[in-house]
Enzyme design. Structure first.
Site: not given
Ligand code: IFM
Length: 441
Positions: A167, A352
């Protein structure tokens, strides 16, 4: 009903994701101090000043957690390696205990027939490097390259896939412009440099791994659908700016070797000299691209504010306990758009996707029906993208277990396994059992 494995193409990879600082317990095993420890120690940054010193104590409970993964019937586990656990000072002498930990983790996964999907950096920058300017310092590309080689010399032979940085938008914009993540800066010049250096470090890491003969290398970006708050031209323009900063800057850098004009209009004066010369490294070819997707936002013009002149709000859709709107259509739209505009035939993964829910444990049971609905609707959104011809090859839920949700501490619960943060006892939720049945081989 959740769609099942049989509803996806042969070989589709189902996985679960976590990250090091959020679950391991950074107070154990010789890990170095990180900028998240420093950020959390500053009043007002993190709810109750909570940090990841104990987290889920995964460091001591790895076998139990890997058994939970195996019983979830996943094909792959997306975890991250902590830079500060491997190199406590960020550079120099490695921490043997830390290297052994990841070595055992990879072996434990393979023993359970689960593919190790490695992310090298999920935000725990060693404080010693933060002292030198962290992501603002161009040298970070070389430091990150060295870290890549150190950890990959140990686990690179058995990693199924590797992505350098999780990210980039969070590492860059959220941390240096919004100030909501470590190091908590609100500085446009720092932001421009960090965003560029993140991509330079990504490319450097990819090149180093190619040099070591490691394959199946990718990039992971988080995307948030930006919808204009109303029909006005000003709101459309503001949403386009938001979209460019959040969703197009990093994909554009890595896959097109350019930054969007809408971002350069604000950041260009602050980028390092001769930034264009770094694109041959930034565009180092990858084998796949991962998208992390959670929500959409409504964007309006805020002409009186400094660049990027926008404000944000959320709409009327049902929300998660983070206050994030549930918008599965955005996942389909991003998969379609990413293929059409950036990645072409490259395999895409949803790396994710998940929701935080207030889901208390009652009589030993967590009945998280809303989470099952969330997964059903987003898995269907993936199926729609596949039906439209997008080469989506896998889906990783976030997250295996409740964990440290950064500035929100331990309150938001994203896990399919409940964690009692007093006793550290794990209890699979109803969603875990439903997903385990859906993923059955
Ligand atoms: O917990 C986070 C993760 O570390 C990175 N992506 C989003 C998730 C939820 O906010």
């Amino acid at each position: 009903m959740l769609p099942t494995r049989a509803d996806f193409p042969e070989g589709f990879v189902f996985g679960a994701a976590t990250s090091s600082y959020q679950i391991e317990g950074h107070g154990f095993g010789g890990a170095g101090r990180t900028h998240w420890d420093d950020f959390a120690a500053t009043k007002g940054n993190v709810i109750q000043a909570q940090n990841g010193q104990i987290a889920c104590d995964h460091y001591h409970r790895m076998d139990e957690d890997l058994d939970l993964l195996a019983q979830l019937n996943v094909d792959a586990y997306r975890f991250s390696t902590s830079w500060a656990r491997v190199l406590p000072e960020g550079r120099g002498a490695p921490n043997k205990e830390g290297l052994d930990f990841y070595d055992r983790l990879v072996d434990g996964l393979l023993a359970r027939d689960i593919k190790p999907a490695v992310t090298l950096y999920h935000w725990e920058l060693p404080s010693a490097l933060a002292d030198l300017g962290g992501w603002r310092n161009r040298d970070i590309a070389g430091w990150f390259g060295d870290f890549t080689e150190t950890i990959m010399r140990v686990i690179g032979d058995r990693a199924w896939s590797v992505a350098p940085i999780n990210e980039p938008w969070c590492v860059g914009w959220l941390s240096h412009y919004v100030g909501a993540h470590a190091p908590g800066l609100r500085d446009i010049r720092a932001t421009a440099r960090a965003m560029h250096h993140i991509l330079l470090a990504h490319g450097t890491s990819i090149e180093r791994m190619r040099g070591m003969g490691i394959g199946n290398l990718g990039a992971v970006c988080n995307l948030e659908w930006a919808a204009p708050a109303d029909a006005s031209e000003a709101a459309h323009a503001a949403a386009a700016r938001y979209d460019a900063i959040y969703n197009r800057f990093f994909l554009g850098g890595m896959f097109k070797g350019t930054y969007p004009d809408l971002v350069l209009e604000g950041l260009e004066p602050h980028l390092p000299r001769n930034w264009q010369d770094d694109f041959p490294t930034i565009t180092a070819p990858v084998d796949w691209c991962g998208l992390n997707y959670y929500t959409r936002t409504l964007v309006d013009a805020a002409g009186d504010e400094p660049w990027p002149h926008y404000s944000q709000s959320s709409g009327d859709l049902p929300k998660t306990s983070m206050g994030w709107e549930i918008y599965p259509q955005g996942l389909t739209d991003f998969l379609v758009r990413t293929q059409a505009e950036y990645t072409g035939d490259l395999p895409l993964y949803v790396t994710e996707n998940g929701m935080a829910l207030h889901d208390p444990i009652e009589d030993g049971v967590v009945d998280d029906t809303a989470r099952q609905d969330f997964y059903r609707d987003h898995l269907e959104a993936v199926r729609t993208a596949i039906a439209l011809g997008v080469p989506v090859k896998g889906y990783f839920l976030w997250s295996l277990m409740d964990n440290y949700e950064w500035a929100f501490g331990y309150e938001p619960r994203f896990g399919v396994v409940h964690v009692d943060f007093e006793t550290l006892q794990r209890t699979p939720k109803a969603s875990y059992h439903a997903l385990s049945a859906a993923f059955r081989k």
